[in-house]
Design a protein around this motif. Sequence first.
Motif, PDB file in Angstrom:
ATOM      1  N   ARG A 198      -3.836   1.293  -4.463  1.00  0.00           N
ATOM      2  CA  ARG A 198      -4.535   2.548  -4.747  1.00  0.00           C
ATOM      3  C   ARG A 198      -5.200   3.015  -3.458  1.00  0.00           C
ATOM      4  NH1 ARG A 198      -8.701   2.668  -9.167  1.00  0.00           N
ATOM      5  NH2 ARG A 198      -9.592   0.949  -7.959  1.00  0.00           N
ATOM      6  N   GLY A 234     -10.708   4.147  -5.427  1.00  0.00           N
ATOM      7  CA  GLY A 234      -9.504   3.480  -4.964  1.00  0.00           C
ATOM      8  C   GLY A 234      -9.855   2.194  -4.252  1.00  0.00           C
ATOM      9  N   ASP A 235      -8.838   1.497  -3.766  1.00  0.00           N
ATOM     10  CA  ASP A 235      -9.045   0.187  -3.145  1.00  0.00           C
ATOM     11  C   ASP A 235      -8.866   0.207  -1.629  1.00  0.00           C
ATOM     12  OD1 ASP A 235      -9.363  -1.141  -5.670  1.00  0.00           O
ATOM     13  OD2 ASP A 235      -7.198  -0.965  -5.942  1.00  0.00           O
TER      14      ASP A 235
END
Length: 351
Positions: A198, A234-235
């Motif tokens: 992500r 997100g990551d």
Amino acid sequence: MTRTAQVVVIGGGQSGLAAAYHLRRVGLDFVVLDAQAAPGGAWQHTWDSLHLFSPAAFSSLPGRIMPTQAGRTYPDAQHVVEYLADYEKRYELPVEHSVRALGVHRDGEFLRVETDSGTWRARAVISATGTWWRPFLPAVPGREDFGGEQLHTVDYRRPQDFADKRVIVVGGGNSGAQIAADLAYDTDLTWVTQRPPRYLPDDIDGRALFDAATARRRALDEGRTDTGGVASLGDIVAVPPVREARDRGLLKASPMFTRLVPGGVEWSDGTRAEADAIIWCTGFRPTLSHLAPLQLRGRRGHIATVGTRAADEPRLHLLGYGDWTGPASATLIGVGRPAREAAREIAAEVA
């Protein structure tokens, strides 16, 4: 030999230096004990291509703006090391290098800090040892059977070390994405993640992440709905090298394999991938072994805190381990506020 100080800070990286800055401002007598031989904390041990998520101006410790680095929007790790060394020198902070804290003990009205070079007694202790020194490796079946090289993030340095090799990078966070991007050009790369990667929007950087973490903490403190903080965005921060490798189609993630075999890895359907090396970008745990004598750790390994103060030992503060010790407190820009709060609270208690 036993020495005394009002406050002992354990750890001389970014969190320890931020604490020292604010302890100086509130007029306390303190010492910083740092296991590293030179200034710079964990930044002096990272991989060669690592650089910050934010421009220099938004990656600064309290009191001193980080200078820009020529030719770079996002400074590299060596620039951070130089900044931290200059910070320590500029403020003449009392840092004792090559001193490893072995244990913190209750000693009447004091806390006693045993080190490999003597003993300190203090009215308060700030633990700021971070997580870099305690890499986490997941319990994956067959890990002992794999015949190739296995490394963690802390061991990786440069792609040239793996040129023309078959490399599997495990981990869908920032470290995994950056190291995968580093290796995408000169190796036979397989990138494995627990879930599909992500990416944050390309215009998101560390300043926006700090703002998101701060907003989440404020909402929780005020009893409002959890915003989700950074995790809702997100990551992976799409820093330029990651963005370039992604846009060129070089960062294609595979799902997590189920086991290691002598020559590589195997998925649940029997599919295999051969590998010469596996790099585990699987995160860290807080480095807290020196606090074991206080017997404060809970089931998840964390110490319960109220702000930065240990809930069951009010003379102990923890700084820089993540959101549980202050919003974004494991970052350069985020550690200043909890460091200031810890120093003020200690000053009030000591007074």
